[in-house]
Design a protein around this motif. Structure first.
Motif, PDB file in Angstrom:
ATOM      1  N   ASN A 357     -27.907-107.463 -19.943  1.00 20.24           N
ATOM      2  CA  ASN A 357     -27.978-108.920 -19.905  1.00 20.24           C
ATOM      3  C   ASN A 357     -26.784-109.494 -20.674  1.00 20.24           C
ATOM      4  O   ASN A 357     -26.681-109.271 -21.883  1.00 20.24           O
ATOM      5  N   PRO A 358     -25.857-110.178 -20.009  1.00 23.44           N
ATOM      6  CA  PRO A 358     -25.893-110.589 -18.599  1.00 23.44           C
ATOM      7  C   PRO A 358     -25.536-109.448 -17.657  1.00 23.44           C
ATOM      8  O   PRO A 358     -24.829-108.515 -18.055  1.00 23.44           O
ATOM      9  N   PRO A 359     -25.997-109.512 -16.407  1.00 22.74           N
ATOM     10  CA  PRO A 359     -25.719-108.433 -15.451  1.00 22.74           C
ATOM     11  C   PRO A 359     -24.245-108.430 -15.041  1.00 22.74           C
ATOM     12  O   PRO A 359     -23.662-109.484 -14.789  1.00 22.74           O
ATOM     13  N   VAL A 360     -23.643-107.241 -14.980  1.00 27.92           N
ATOM     14  CA  VAL A 360     -22.235-107.124 -14.605  1.00 27.92           C
ATOM     15  C   VAL A 360     -22.046-106.283 -13.343  1.00 27.92           C
ATOM     16  O   VAL A 360     -20.958-106.271 -12.765  1.00 27.92           O
ATOM     17  N   LYS A 361     -23.085-105.585 -12.912  1.00 29.38           N
ATOM     18  CA  LYS A 361     -22.978-104.733 -11.734  1.00 29.38           C
ATOM     19  C   LYS A 361     -23.180-105.560 -10.463  1.00 29.38           C
ATOM     20  O   LYS A 361     -24.206-106.204 -10.277  1.00 29.38           O
ATOM     21  N   LEU A 362     -22.163-105.524  -9.582  1.00 30.76           N
ATOM     22  CA  LEU A 362     -22.251-106.234  -8.305  1.00 30.76           C
ATOM     23  C   LEU A 362     -23.102-105.418  -7.341  1.00 30.76           C
ATOM     24  O   LEU A 362     -22.718-104.324  -6.928  1.00 30.76           O
ATOM     25  N   GLN A 363     -24.256-105.958  -6.967  1.00 23.16           N
ATOM     26  CA  GLN A 363     -25.161-105.255  -6.071  1.00 23.16           C
ATOM     27  C   GLN A 363     -24.736-105.407  -4.613  1.00 23.16           C
ATOM     28  O   GLN A 363     -24.725-104.448  -3.843  1.00 23.16           O
ATOM     29  N   VAL A 364     -24.373-106.633  -4.215  1.00 21.83           N
ATOM     30  CA  VAL A 364     -23.969-106.909  -2.843  1.00 21.83           C
ATOM     31  C   VAL A 364     -23.126-108.181  -2.851  1.00 21.83           C
ATOM     32  O   VAL A 364     -23.312-109.056  -3.703  1.00 21.83           O
ATOM     33  N   SER A 365     -22.189-108.284  -1.901  1.00 19.95           N
ATOM     34  CA  SER A 365     -21.309-109.450  -1.863  1.00 19.95           C
ATOM     35  C   SER A 365     -21.311-110.082  -0.478  1.00 19.95           C
ATOM     36  O   SER A 365     -21.630-109.440   0.530  1.00 19.95           O
ATOM     37  N   ASN A 366     -20.948-111.355  -0.461  1.00 21.09           N
ATOM     38  CA  ASN A 366     -20.754-112.129   0.777  1.00 21.09           C
ATOM     39  C   ASN A 366     -21.977-112.150   1.688  1.00 21.09           C
ATOM     40  O   ASN A 366     -21.866-112.043   2.916  1.00 21.09           O
ATOM     41  N   LEU A 367     -23.140-112.289   1.080  1.00 20.29           N
ATOM     42  CA  LEU A 367     -24.351-112.476   1.873  1.00 20.29           C
ATOM     43  C   LEU A 367     -24.312-113.849   2.540  1.00 20.29           C
ATOM     44  O   LEU A 367     -23.938-114.843   1.916  1.00 20.29           O
ATOM     45  N   SER A 368     -24.722-113.923   3.784  1.00 17.66           N
ATOM     46  CA  SER A 368     -24.772-115.207   4.475  1.00 17.66           C
ATOM     47  C   SER A 368     -26.133-115.873   4.346  1.00 17.66           C
ATOM     48  O   SER A 368     -26.304-117.031   4.724  1.00 17.66           O
ATOM     49  N   SER A 369     -27.098-115.142   3.806  1.00 15.85           N
ATOM     50  CA  SER A 369     -28.459-115.653   3.659  1.00 15.85           C
ATOM     51  C   SER A 369     -28.845-115.661   2.188  1.00 15.85           C
ATOM     52  O   SER A 369     -28.322-114.876   1.386  1.00 15.85           O
ATOM     53  N   SER A 370     -29.781-116.528   1.821  1.00 21.31           N
ATOM     54  CA  SER A 370     -30.258-116.588   0.435  1.00 21.31           C
ATOM     55  C   SER A 370     -31.445-115.647   0.233  1.00 21.31           C
ATOM     56  O   SER A 370     -32.376-115.952  -0.513  1.00 21.31           O
TER      57      SER A 370
END
Length: 409
Positions: A357-370
């Motif tokens: 905390n805070p999170p630094v690992k990018l799980q997924v990018s450029n999602l078009s949906s919420s």
């Protein structure tokens, strides 16, 4: 005698320079711009560019650009026309020795144009001047117009008219005195021709009949900045010396067709609303027209700068909610984010998920949906997650940091 001649010649030169409006001798300017596809923003080649009043006619190159040189200073309507597209116009003022830009976006036609709506001369008016100007509002998807003016309502006795008009007005030749006329308009494109408009009638006066143009509207007053998809009003005052009802139109400088409003009678202060769909600074001016078709001078310009609105998050609905416990897999993440510029903008999302905390690992990018589904995750741990929302124009927003504990029953 020679001395006298030299003095006389010098005097003539001084007089000529002193009386000339522009000692440089420059009395013309240039119009240039780019023609693009309204949907793709790509350049369109082979578009015929002309002006009213008439000047030179040119064609856009492969890059969509055009340039018309040596145009006399004054006010012009720039017209862009190409088969398969609805024609488009822009009103510009050419200054001597200067370049005036006029960029236009063309819309691909997919249907027959809408039926034109007549404006002036207004239905049933009398004492119309013998050479009136006919005006109607632009039809969607129109490439050209045809107007007919007749002495009978069945249009068997035509008095004037013209086909292939690229602008939504027509200056009539002289009509007969004290005569009732009927007029109508249709619109065409590469797909077909619309139905005729409603039929309006008017009566001319005598050769002595005159009409006074409306007064010039005051400079519109409105917000200096704004956002797309929101409507803004611009206020101004105007009057007519003859007390005639008035129409108004605005030049928003964003490619929007200039539509004459319904007629107003007995007012002095007016407001015209508009919603901008693009970013940038847009000059704004308004013009008045009476019911006989006489137009005022354009008002002085004001402007509005449309800026990008950043996305924003709501904590009202978030899953997993902050501090919750998740017992099952997969976990369906869900969040709520909005952008005031939608539908003229789109959002994409980056999701960060971590045990830090805070999170630094990018799980997924450029999602078009919420929404995002995570199939597997290690149990007996507390996780922290957040979302970064991005729009197409550089706007960025960071969500709150939410946590949940993953376990099994």
């Amino acid at each position: 005698m020679k001395k006298f001649s030299l003095i006389a010649i010098a005097f003539m030169i001084v007089v000529q320079l002193g009386c000339g409006k522009d000692p440089t001798g420059i009395s013309t300017g240039t119009i240039k711009g780019k023609i693009s596809d309204a949907a793709t923003n790509g350049a369109i080649a082979g578009v015929v560019i002309s002006t009213s009043p008439a000047s030179s006619s040119v064609t856009t190159g492969d890059d969509g650009y055009y340039q018309i040189d040596e145009i006399k200073a004054g006010a012009y309507t720039v017209l862009a026309a190409k088969s398969g597209y609805a024609s488009a116009t822009a009103n510009v003022t050419v200054d001597a020795g200067k370049i005036t830009n006029a960029n236009l976006a063309l819309v691909v036609v997919t249907a027959v144009p809408s039926v034109p709506v007549l404006v002036t001369p207004h239905d049933t008016v009398s004492s119309v001047v013998l050479c009136p100007t006919f005006n109607w509002n632009p039809s969607s998807a129109a490439a050209s117009y045809c107007i007919q003016i007749a002495k009978d309502s069945t249009f068997t006795i035509l008095a004037a008219g013209q086909a292939g008009l690229y602008i939504n007005c027509f200056a009539s030749p002289s009509l007969a005195e004290s005569t009732t006329y009927y007029w109508r308009v249709n619109a065409s494109n590469s797909i077909g021709t619309s139905a005729w408009s409603a039929v309006w009638r008017f009566a001319t006066g005598s050769s002595a009949t005159g009409n006074t143009k409306p007064n010039q509207p005051t400079t519109p007053i409105g917000p200096a900045t704004g956002f797309r998809s929101q409507s803004y009003e611009f206020d101004f005052t105007c009057s007519d010396p003859d007390g005639d009802p008035l129409y108004f139109r605005a030049d928003w400088s964003d490619g929007t067709p200039m539509i004459w409003t319904n007629d107003y009678y007995g007012w002095s202060t007016y407001a015209l609303p508009h919603t901008f769909k693009a970013l940038g600074t847009f000059p704004i001016r308004v013009q008045a027209m009476d019911i006989y078709g006489d137009t005022s001078l354009w008002s002085a310009q004001t402007s509005i700068t449309i800026i990008n609105a950043n996305p924003s998050f709501s904590n009202y609905y978030v899953y997993p909610s902050d501090g919750s416990t998740c017992y099952y897999s997969p976990i369906n993440f869900d969040w709520d984010c909005t952008d005031p510029d939608i539908p003229y903008d789109t959002l994409s999302y980056d999701m960060y998920l971590d045990t830090l905390n805070p999170p630094v690992k990018l799980q997924v990018s450029n999602l078009s949906s919420s929404q995002y589904t995570l199939s597997t995750i290690t149990n007996a741990k507390t996780y922290y997650w957040k979302i970064v929302a991005k729009d197409r124009f550089g706007g960025v927003a960071n969500s709150s940091i939410w946590s949940f504990y993953k376990t099994t029953k």
